[in-house]
Design a protein around this motif. Structure first.
Motif, PDB file in Angstrom:
ATOM      1  N   VAL A  16     -89.560  34.193 -34.943  1.00  0.00           N
ATOM      2  CA  VAL A  16     -90.560  35.208 -35.332  1.00  0.00           C
ATOM      3  C   VAL A  16     -91.975  34.654 -35.351  1.00  0.00           C
ATOM      4  CG1 VAL A  16     -88.936  36.555 -36.702  1.00  0.00           C
ATOM      5  CG2 VAL A  16     -90.349  34.792 -37.807  1.00  0.00           C
ATOM      6  N   SER A  17     -92.160  33.369 -35.070  1.00  0.00           N
ATOM      7  CA  SER A  17     -93.493  32.782 -35.266  1.00  0.00           C
ATOM      8  C   SER A  17     -94.557  33.438 -34.393  1.00  0.00           C
ATOM      9  CB  SER A  17     -93.446  31.272 -35.053  1.00  0.00           C
ATOM     10  OG  SER A  17     -92.906  31.002 -33.786  1.00  0.00           O
ATOM     11  N   ALA A  18     -94.201  33.716 -33.113  1.00  0.00           N
ATOM     12  CA  ALA A  18     -95.193  34.343 -32.236  1.00  0.00           C
ATOM     13  C   ALA A  18     -95.557  35.728 -32.772  1.00  0.00           C
ATOM     14  CB  ALA A  18     -94.654  34.445 -30.818  1.00  0.00           C
ATOM     15  N   LEU A  19     -94.529  36.460 -33.160  1.00  0.00           N
ATOM     16  CA  LEU A  19     -94.749  37.803 -33.706  1.00  0.00           C
ATOM     17  C   LEU A  19     -95.658  37.743 -34.943  1.00  0.00           C
ATOM     18  CD1 LEU A  19     -93.913  40.822 -33.595  1.00  0.00           C
ATOM     19  CD2 LEU A  19     -92.121  40.229 -35.247  1.00  0.00           C
ATOM     20  N   ALA A  20     -95.334  36.801 -35.847  1.00  0.00           N
ATOM     21  CA  ALA A  20     -96.105  36.673 -37.079  1.00  0.00           C
ATOM     22  C   ALA A  20     -97.568  36.384 -36.770  1.00  0.00           C
ATOM     23  CB  ALA A  20     -95.524  35.551 -37.948  1.00  0.00           C
ATOM     24  N   TYR A  21     -97.791  35.497 -35.796  1.00  0.00           N
ATOM     25  CA  TYR A  21     -99.168  35.143 -35.435  1.00  0.00           C
ATOM     26  C   TYR A  21     -99.932  36.379 -34.956  1.00  0.00           C
ATOM     27  CZ  TYR A  21    -103.034  33.163 -32.727  1.00  0.00           C
ATOM     28  OH  TYR A  21    -104.265  32.871 -32.217  1.00  0.00           O
ATOM     29  N   PHE A  22     -99.286  37.158 -34.078  1.00  0.00           N
ATOM     30  CA  PHE A  22    -100.020  38.301 -33.528  1.00  0.00           C
ATOM     31  C   PHE A  22    -100.242  39.399 -34.568  1.00  0.00           C
ATOM     32  CE2 PHE A  22     -98.832  36.306 -29.489  1.00  0.00           C
ATOM     33  CZ  PHE A  22    -100.101  36.229 -28.931  1.00  0.00           C
ATOM     34  N   VAL A  23     -99.281  39.538 -35.474  1.00  0.00           N
ATOM     35  CA  VAL A  23     -99.498  40.501 -36.560  1.00  0.00           C
ATOM     36  C   VAL A  23    -100.719  40.078 -37.387  1.00  0.00           C
ATOM     37  CG1 VAL A  23     -98.594  41.361 -38.753  1.00  0.00           C
ATOM     38  CG2 VAL A  23     -97.134  41.342 -36.725  1.00  0.00           C
ATOM     39  N   ALA A  24    -100.768  38.790 -37.715  1.00  0.00           N
ATOM     40  CA  ALA A  24    -101.899  38.291 -38.514  1.00  0.00           C
ATOM     41  C   ALA A  24    -103.204  38.488 -37.757  1.00  0.00           C
ATOM     42  CB  ALA A  24    -101.697  36.824 -38.860  1.00  0.00           C
ATOM     43  N   LEU A  25    -103.155  38.257 -36.436  1.00  0.00           N
ATOM     44  CA  LEU A  25    -104.359  38.416 -35.608  1.00  0.00           C
ATOM     45  C   LEU A  25    -104.814  39.882 -35.626  1.00  0.00           C
ATOM     46  CD1 LEU A  25    -106.071  36.493 -33.909  1.00  0.00           C
ATOM     47  CD2 LEU A  25    -104.862  37.331 -31.886  1.00  0.00           C
ATOM     48  N   LEU A  26    -103.848  40.784 -35.491  1.00  0.00           N
ATOM     49  CA  LEU A  26    -104.180  42.216 -35.524  1.00  0.00           C
ATOM     50  C   LEU A  26    -104.796  42.599 -36.867  1.00  0.00           C
ATOM     51  CD1 LEU A  26    -101.219  43.988 -33.677  1.00  0.00           C
ATOM     52  CD2 LEU A  26    -103.631  43.919 -33.018  1.00  0.00           C
ATOM     53  N   LEU A  27    -104.228  42.064 -37.931  1.00  0.00           N
ATOM     54  CA  LEU A  27    -104.766  42.357 -39.261  1.00  0.00           C
ATOM     55  C   LEU A  27    -106.205  41.846 -39.383  1.00  0.00           C
ATOM     56  CD1 LEU A  27    -101.740  41.624 -41.615  1.00  0.00           C
ATOM     57  CD2 LEU A  27    -102.790  43.828 -41.145  1.00  0.00           C
ATOM     58  N   LEU A  28    -106.450  40.667 -38.809  1.00  0.00           N
ATOM     59  CA  LEU A  28    -107.811  40.113 -38.844  1.00  0.00           C
ATOM     60  C   LEU A  28    -108.776  41.032 -38.116  1.00  0.00           C
ATOM     61  CD1 LEU A  28    -107.776  36.259 -38.253  1.00  0.00           C
ATOM     62  CD2 LEU A  28    -108.689  37.529 -40.175  1.00  0.00           C
TER      63      LEU A  28
END
Lengths: 649, 381
Positions: free
Chosen positions: B80-92
């Motif tokens: 899930v690490s890639a997914l988590a990163y992109f979610v965080a990026l979207l939130l930013l």
């Protein structure tokens, strides 16, 4: 994904090597941090401690200058004076007692005060400066300032304190300020930090209390650098606060001064209203007191003298005092009957000196009776039977409705303390208040302003102003705030037909000016200032059947507090009304003898803008008036602080 | 380490996992958090409700998060690490558009009753993605330019978003945390040397160009640099915070003024006394003994996290543990250096001590990852 064992081996080896490098670097950084800690906290600690204690920045509040209060001409009524005082801050002195003892060698402080001060200092947080002495002379103040170095924690400073230059004249209207008490604070949810300054002055009564929010202003802030003794070394920044708003009253300081003196030694009140705009020009309650006593902290003896006086100097009788209006209420009954179409001005009623209503005998003040009485005569000679009769036709509801339209039984919207609503009774009101049914006799009593009817001098003045002008006059006490004129509330919707008002005014004119009028002795002679009015004498005791049979005891044979109240309402000039006045003299015996002359003199002073010419008085009253006027100690217009000389300080 | 380990043959399952956690780490984290509660109680003037109590609740919640994360196997987190990163990026990115403004910067997102700071989340997801990346990348490719460029982009994308908020402290943390993982993964030292040299040259250029026609920064920016170099030059303006912080810290002496006795923080000289500058109150009230003890507790946490990182043979787990340890290290090192005047003031809180919900929760969850790595490390049969 599977990795070859060799690959994994290589990766692990590499990570371990790099991990060791990183770990080493981290240890190095932490060593630097630890070294820095050691340098700051161990090697240089003394230096930093010196900085912390010897060179602190403190925030001090700057109390704003309280808003000034002026009379309608811009004469100062409430100002601020410089107050030299000395404070002690516990935090900054090692030994409070020693410091206080040292201080007592420089300025006089009594043993009792010293004990109070010590108690106060211990009770408050160590950072709060506690006022030790105030209102010091310049000599005392400079003695403390010069000896500063030997008095750690002691700060001489200059504050502002309220001063009322017109002494007694405005004690009730303006009220007074006093130091904030714990009780004051307990009533507030989130008190302004200013109020936590010891001895900060807060409005306690009158305008000072009602307009506290705008008069107080907003605190400023100073950031100061203080040394280890708490002494200010330098000021770093200053944000000035906002001084309170200045308030200009509608009251005329000379008329107020005259009115209060004219009430003499009586327990009395008078209100003068400008009928054209509702301005309250005078609002005097006698006896009065010096509000400056309260600002400076009143002595127990003085306070006891004020509270134990049976003339109640502390009460503002103009709005707090409620009296049965007596015959001054007859205009209400007359107007209610005229409006209901149940009487015409010409119609006569037979007055034999009493009338039977519901099996009870209601007496006219004149035992022999007035004979045939029409409306004009009923007012002129104040016939009671005429109004007993009218009341039975109209009923209490219409009478009280008329009373409220004329302002009686309605709380005047004024920024004064404990303004009373008065009573214009109804059946429901009696049921609710006393749990008893309304009786026909109650209506008869109400018709002549006795029984349950209660009005304050302010109510009566409003009533007179409305009858005089035919307009719905609302009293106005504040003329301007910070130079901005406040709205006038005088509207045309009184809703009483002019012809009815004219009939009543005709009667009121007769009261003063016709040969048999009850207040003829108090008329104004000058054609252009003719006065119309109505006397009132209200009983404060019941006259029993037995007493009536023996002959009613005369007022001058009764003790003071059992005598009748004397009332008078009036307006002038008749053809173009300008001023309305009401006078109530507690236990003054008779409206025509005690109240009417005062109302005449106050009106004359207002009309003439000072003491009137001699020919304004009827010839029989001239000598007495002259003697009286000469005896008064009136304010000299040259002595007051002139509008142009006023400052914001 | 533990006596259980000698008998250990297989990866534990179910509730038994709890026995195989890195327990010293749990105890140290709790100890630091308790020091935090104490200080928050003190700076609130002896009031529990102001800061200490909410902080305790968040700590309890964070501990639950840590145990939950710890029980989930490593392979899941890698996937899930890639997914988590992109979610965080979207939130930013969302913060840029819908974020709430607070303290002069746009940092928070309000989702229902929740108030989250995506930049805090990014600190961990960035480390996760980089760890997964180097787990996937064959070891021999690690230092090739293209394969260095990709992780650099992964680091810089969120960094620029955070800088725009503007939040210099977090931007610095992201770059350093990312670089830490790249370094651990074995990227050639030349890259790091070159970047370091460039930064030094830039600083030199900026300082030298001052006052000349081609000056690189605005005057006010130079003034800030002056303030850092000599806080006394402007004791009431920008240097005020640093001066007061150092006075408070230094005046603590060997054993401090005693709990609740600090004068500087009590008199409100200190700005941000419950967040970024809380260390000064601790140092003032507990002195060198207290401050050094806290540093040692932190060192212990780093030590046990690094032990986990080196003990596991799994590349992802190892790099991830390094990354978490590194991020945590930068947190307290930058904060302490900042309040002690070794670094310019950038907004970085003292981990687990400063008041703040998101940072506390994310850090504990991150240590959950380290715990998971510890529990699920491959074992020899």
């Amino acid at each position: 994904m599977r990795r070859s064992p060799k690959d994994t081996e290589e990766s692990t080896r590499r990570i371990t090597r790099r991990g060791l490098m990183l770990g080493g670097a981290q240890v190095a950084v932490m060593a630097v941090l630890a070294a820095r800690m050691r340098k700051m906290q161990l090697e240089d600690a003394d230096q930093y401690r010196l900085l912390a204690e010897g060179n602190s920045v403190k925030i001090r509040l700057i109390p704003p200058a309280r808003g000034l209060i002026f009379d309608r001409n811009g004469v100062l009524l409430a100002g601020n004076e410089q107050n030299y005082r000395v404070t002690i801050t516990r935090e900054d002195t090692d030994d409070v007692e020693a410091t206080l003892a040292e201080l007592r060698r420089l300025i006089p402080i009594t043993d009792a005060d010293a004990a109070d001060i010590l108690h106060d200092i211990r009770r408050r947080p160590p950072t709060t400066p506690v006022t030790v002495a105030d209102r010091l002379t310049w000599d005392e103040f400079s003695r403390v300032a010069v000896n500063g170095p030997s008095l750690p924690g002691v700060n001489p400073d200059v504050g502002l304190s309220r001063l009322y230059p017109r002494d007694d004249d405005f004690a009730h209207v303006i009220g007074y300020v006093g130091p904030v008490s714990d009780f004051d604070l307990s009533k507030m949810e989130d008190p302004d930090p200013l109020l936590l300054i010891p001895k900060f002055q807060l409005g306690k009564s009158g305008i000072e209390a009602k307009e506290e929010a705008v008069l107080r202003g907003e605190a400023g802030q100073r950031r100061v650098e203080v040394n280890s003794a708490g002494r200010e070394m330098r000021e770093l920044s200053r944000e000035p606060g906002k001084p309170g708003e200045n308030i200009q009253l509608t009251i005329d300081y000379r008329l107020q001064n005259y009115a209060l003196q004219r009430l003499e030694e009586e327990s009395a009140a008078t209100v003068v209203i400008d009928v054209t705009n509702g301005d309250v020009l005078a609002c005097a309650s006698a006896p009065s007191f010096d509000p400056n006593l309260f600002v400076r902290g009143i002595s127990v003896a003085d306070y006891r003298r004020l509270t134990q006086d049976d003339h109640r100097p502390l009460a503002d009788k103009t709005v707090q005092g409620l009296y049965p209006p007596g015959s001054t209420y007859k205009m209400v009954t007359a107007l209610a009957a005229l409006e209901a179409g149940l009487v015409t001005p010409e119609e006569t009623v037979w007055c034999p000196g009493y009338v039977e209503i519901a099996g009870r005998r209601f007496h006219c003040w004149k035992r022999a009776g007035h004979g045939h009485v029409n409306m004009t005569k009923s007012l002129e000679q104040s016939c009671d039977v005429y109004y007993y009769e009218l009341s039975q036709r109209v009923g209490i509801d219409k009478m009280s409705d008329m009373a409220r339209r004329l302002g009686v039984g309605v709380k005047p919207d004024l920024p004064m303390s404990a303004v009373k609503e008065g009573v214009a009774p109804t059946k429901e009101w009696k049921q609710e208040r006393y749990g008893k049914d309304w009786l026909i006799g109650d209506t008869a009593n109400a018709a002549i302003g006795q029984g349950y009817v209660l009005a304050s001098p302010m109510h009566l003045a409003i009533m007179a102003a409305r009858i005089a002008s035919g307009k719905k006059v609302e009293p106005r006490l504040i003329r301007a705030r910070d130079g901005v004129e406040q709205p006038v509330h005088v509207s045309d919707d009184l809703g009483i037909e002019k012809s009815y008002l004219d009939s009543v005014r005709k009667g009121m004119t007769a009261v003063v000016n016709s040969a048999r009028g009850t207040a003829r002795g108090s008329r104004i002679e000058m054609k252009e200032w003719l006065m119309a009015g109505k006397t009132g004498t209200s009983q404060v005791r019941n006259i029993t059947k037995a007493e009536r049979a023996r002959g009613v005891i005369r007022n001058d044979q009764l003790p003071w507090n059992r005598r009748d109240h004397a009332l008078f309402v009036a307006f002038a000039p008749i053809d173009n009304p300008r001023y309305a006045v009401s006078v109530v003299v507690e236990h003054g015996s008779g409206g025509s003898t005690a109240a009417a002359p005062i109302a005449r003199d106050v009106l004359l002073f207002a009309l003439a803008g000072g003491l009137p010419p001699d020919d304004a008085y009827p010839s029989s009253a001239r000598a007495k008036a002259k003697e009286l006027n000469d005896s008064l100690d009136l304010v000299d217009p040259e002595s007051v602080q002139k509008p142009q000389a006023r400052s914001r300080a | 380490m533990s006596y259980l380990e000698s008998n250990l043959k297989t990866v534990p399952t179910g509730w038994r996992k709890i026995l195989y956690m890195n327990w010293p780490l749990v105890i140290l984290l709790t100890a630091v958090a308790c020091a935090g509660f104490l200080m928050l109680y003190s700076v609130a003037g002896g009031n529990l409700k102001t800061w200490a109590e909410p902080q305790m609740k968040r700590f309890a919640l964070g501990m639950v998060a840590m145990f939950t994360v710890a029980f989930v196997p490593m392979w899941f987190w890698r996937n899930v690490s890639a997914l988590a990163y992109f979610v965080a990026l979207l939130l930013l990115i969302a913060v840029e558009f819908f974020g709430a403004i607070g303290m002069g910067a746009q940092r928070w997102l309000e989702i229902g009753p929740l108030r989250i700071q995506p930049s805090e989340l990014m600190k961990i997801t960035l480390v996760m993605l980089l760890a997964a990346y180097y787990d996937w990348l064959p070891v021999e490719k690690v230092s090739r330019p293209l394969w260095v460029f990709i992780p650099a982009a992964i680091i810089l994308a969120p960094t620029f978003l955070v800088l725009a908020q503007p939040d210099l402290g977090t931007a610095v943390m992201l770059v350093l945390g990312g670089a830490f993982v790249m370094f651990a993964a074995g990227v050639s030292l030349w890259y790091f040397g070159t970047v370091l040299a460039l930064v030094v040259a830039l600083v030199f250029g900026v300082m030298e160009s001052r006052g000349t026609e081609y000056q690189l920064l605005h005057d006010y920016q130079y003034k800030r640099i002056d303030t850092f170099l000599d806080p006394g030059s402007d004791p009431l303006g920008a240097g005020y915070n640093i001066m007061q912080a150092q006075i408070a810290l230094g005046s603590g002496g060997w054993s401090g003024r005693g709990f609740m006795q600090g004068t500087q923080s009590r008199l409100n000289f200190l700005p941000e006394k419950h967040t970024d500058f809380i260390f000064t109150t601790l140092a003032e009230e507990f002195g060198f003994v207290g401050a050094f003890s806290l540093l040692m507790l932190y060192a212990g946490i780093i030590g046990f996290a690094l032990y986990t990182a080196m003990a596991t043979k799994d590349r992802f787990a190892s790099l991830l543990s390094f990354g978490v340890a590194g991020t945590f290290f930068f947190f307290f090192a930058i904060n302490m250096a900042m309040v002690m005047g070794l670094m310019p003031v950038v907004g970085v809180p003292l981990p687990l001590v400063s008041y703040g919900g998101t940072a506390m929760m994310i850090l504990l969850a991150a240590f959950g990852l380290v715990q998971s790595a510890h529990i699920h490390r491959p074992r020899q049969r």
